[in-house]
Design a protein around this motif. Structure first.
Motif, short mmCIF file in Angstrom:
data_model
loop_
_atom_site.label_atom_id
_atom_site.label_comp_id
_atom_site.label_asym_id
_atom_site.label_seq_id
_atom_site.Cartn_x
_atom_site.Cartn_y
_atom_site.Cartn_z
N TYR A 46 0.87 -1.49 -0.01
CA TYR A 46 0.20 0.06 -0.14
C TYR A 46 0.76 1.37 -0.15
O TYR A 46 0.56 2.15 -0.78
N MET A 47 1.71 1.22 0.91
CA MET A 47 2.61 2.52 1.09
C MET A 47 3.53 2.70 -0.20
O MET A 47 3.77 3.96 -0.56
N ILE A 48 4.13 1.73 -0.67
CA ILE A 48 4.84 2.05 -2.11
C ILE A 48 4.32 2.56 -2.93
O ILE A 48 4.60 3.18 -4.07
N ASP A 49 3.00 1.95 -3.19
CA ASP A 49 2.23 2.31 -4.46
C ASP A 49 1.59 4.06 -4.06
O ASP A 49 1.66 4.64 -4.89
N LYS A 50 1.31 4.21 -2.61
CA LYS A 50 0.91 5.37 -2.46
C LYS A 50 2.03 6.64 -2.79
O LYS A 50 1.88 7.59 -3.36
N VAL A 51 3.17 6.25 -2.38
CA VAL A 51 4.61 7.06 -2.49
C VAL A 51 4.86 7.29 -3.78
O VAL A 51 5.21 8.27 -4.32
N ALA A 52 4.86 5.98 -4.63
CA ALA A 52 5.24 6.14 -6.03
C ALA A 52 4.40 6.88 -6.73
O ALA A 52 4.52 7.82 -7.75
N GLY A 53 2.76 6.62 -6.45
CA GLY A 53 1.85 7.52 -7.23
C GLY A 53 2.20 9.15 -7.02
O GLY A 53 2.08 9.94 -7.97
N ASP A 54 2.41 9.36 -5.63
CA ASP A 54 2.63 10.85 -5.05
C ASP A 54 3.91 11.41 -6.08
O ASP A 54 3.93 12.67 -6.50
N ALA A 55 5.02 10.72 -6.07
CA ALA A 55 6.04 10.76 -6.82
C ALA A 55 6.15 10.89 -8.61
O ALA A 55 6.94 11.32 -8.88
N LYS A 56 5.08 10.36 -8.85
CA LYS A 56 4.65 9.95 -10.49
C LYS A 56 5.76 9.14 -10.83
O LYS A 56 6.46 9.52 -11.88
N ALA A 57 6.06 8.02 -10.07
CA ALA A 57 7.02 7.21 -10.42
C ALA A 57 6.63 5.96 -11.01
O ALA A 57 7.44 4.90 -11.07
N ILE A 58 5.20 5.69 -11.27
CA ILE A 58 4.90 4.42 -11.61
C ILE A 58 4.59 4.53 -13.32
O ILE A 58 4.37 5.46 -13.98
#
Length: 67
Positions: free
Chosen positions: A32-44
């Motif tokens: 959950y947290m890696i998806d949230k952080v990566a989404g915020d960072a536009k890193a997906i």
């Protein structure tokens, strides 16, 4: 005539993108947290059906959070 083996050394290169499992291990976060952080960072990035995480953007984002 004996052939000598050629030893090719390549420097360790940082990957541009990693899988979710690699990201979770690298940043010590859960799914959950890696998806949230990566989404915020536009890193997906989606490549077909595969989802990868951009290491440079995640590193930059997490470093900014730490400041």
């Amino acid at each position: 005539c004996k052939m000598r083996k050629i030893k090719i050394e390549t420097p360790e290169m940082e990957p541009l993108a990693i899988s979710q499992e690699q990201a979770k291990a690298r940043y010590n976060m859960g799914t959950y947290m890696i998806d949230k952080v990566a989404g915020d960072a536009k890193a997906i990035v989606r490549i077909g059906r595969r989802k990868v995480y951009l290491v440079g953007k995640l590193d930059d984002y997490i470093n900014k959070l730490a400041e």
